[in-house]
Design an enzyme around this catalytic site. Structure first.
Site, short mmCIF file in Angstrom:
data_model
loop_
_atom_site.label_atom_id
_atom_site.label_comp_id
_atom_site.label_asym_id
_atom_site.label_seq_id
_atom_site.Cartn_x
_atom_site.Cartn_y
_atom_site.Cartn_z
N HIS A 103 -40.02 37.58 -26.33
CA HIS A 103 -40.08 37.45 -25.40
C HIS A 103 -38.29 36.66 -24.60
CE1 HIS A 103 -43.19 34.07 -25.65
NE2 HIS A 103 -42.31 33.43 -25.39
N HIS A 105 -36.88 34.08 -22.26
CA HIS A 105 -36.93 33.50 -20.39
C HIS A 105 -35.70 33.86 -20.50
CE1 HIS A 105 -40.44 30.64 -22.15
NE2 HIS A 105 -39.89 31.26 -23.69
P1 AMP Z 1 -42.86 30.30 -25.79
O1 AMP Z 1 -43.44 31.34 -26.68
O2 AMP Z 1 -42.62 29.36 -26.23
O3 AMP Z 1 -41.33 31.36 -25.50
O4 AMP Z 1 -43.45 30.23 -23.85
C1 AMP Z 1 -44.08 31.57 -23.63
C2 AMP Z 1 -44.46 31.00 -22.72
O5 AMP Z 1 -44.98 31.66 -21.88
C3 AMP Z 1 -44.16 29.69 -21.60
O6 AMP Z 1 -43.89 29.60 -20.81
C4 AMP Z 1 -45.71 29.82 -20.50
O7 AMP Z 1 -45.71 28.79 -19.27
C5 AMP Z 1 -45.95 31.54 -20.59
N1 AMP Z 1 -47.16 32.16 -20.52
C6 AMP Z 1 -48.28 32.01 -20.64
N2 AMP Z 1 -49.50 32.19 -20.53
C7 AMP Z 1 -49.14 32.83 -19.76
C8 AMP Z 1 -49.44 33.89 -18.24
N3 AMP Z 1 -50.73 34.60 -18.68
N4 AMP Z 1 -48.57 34.85 -17.69
C9 AMP Z 1 -47.21 34.20 -17.56
N5 AMP Z 1 -46.89 33.01 -18.43
C10 AMP Z 1 -47.35 32.80 -19.81
#
Ligand code: AMP
Length: 139
Positions: A103, A105
């Site tokens: 993903h 951001h």
């Molecule tokens: P990362 O894997 O560190 O790049 O970040 C994962 C991101 O997913 C974090 O910013 C979380 O806040 C976000 N996140 C986790 N669960 C959910 C969800 N159910 N819906 C939307 N965002 C999520």
């Protein structure tokens, strides 16, 4: 590299088993609000094809994904009336990845405003819906 885990949170969102606040979708990509945003309007852009990190994603998935990231970034910047955009992409725990489905951001930024810390607290749902509506309207 560990195998792709089909039970990660984003895979469940893609299958409709968990909810999300969607801002954009096409045949290959889904974009939705981060529930623990580092800034108002923090959006995630994910491929529908399974990929754990940038390493195991097929080139054609990546090329479509980055074009979608650009599209969403433009809408986030304009819909949120931001001065700039920060784009982040983390790979493996050592790289800061927490959810093991590739993903990007997309985080709107304003002059002189620092990112919010990672508190682990979920944002107010109505605020997320309002930000998503502003971004969607700018797509
Ligand atoms: P990362 O894997 O560190 O790049 O970040 C994962 C991101 O997913 C974090 O910013 C979380 O806040 C976000 N996140 C986790 N669960 C959910 C969800 N159910 N819906 C939307 N965002 C999520």
């Amino acid at each position: 590299m560990p195998a792709y885990d089909p039970d990660n949170i984003f895979a469940k969102i893609l299958r409709g088993e968990l909810p999300c606040i969607k801002v954009y979708e096409d045949a290959a990509v889904l974009a939705f609000m981060d529930i623990m945003p580092r800034a108002d309007g923090h959006t995630l852009v994910i491929p529908k094809a399974p990929a754990r990190t940038i390493e195991d994603a097929a080139p054609e998935v990546l090329s479509g994904l980055i074009v979608a990231v650009q599209k969403v970034a433009r809408a986030v910047k304009s819909g949120m009336k931001a001065d700039g955009i920060t784009i982040q992409q983390f790979n493996e725990s050592a790289g800061g990845q927490v959810v093991f489905h590739l993903h990007f951001h997309v985080i709107p930024r304003w002059d002189g405003v620092a990112l919010k810390p990672h508190t682990g607290a979920m944002a107010d749902k109505d605020a997320l819906i309002e930000h998503a509506a502003r971004i969607e309207a700018a797509l």
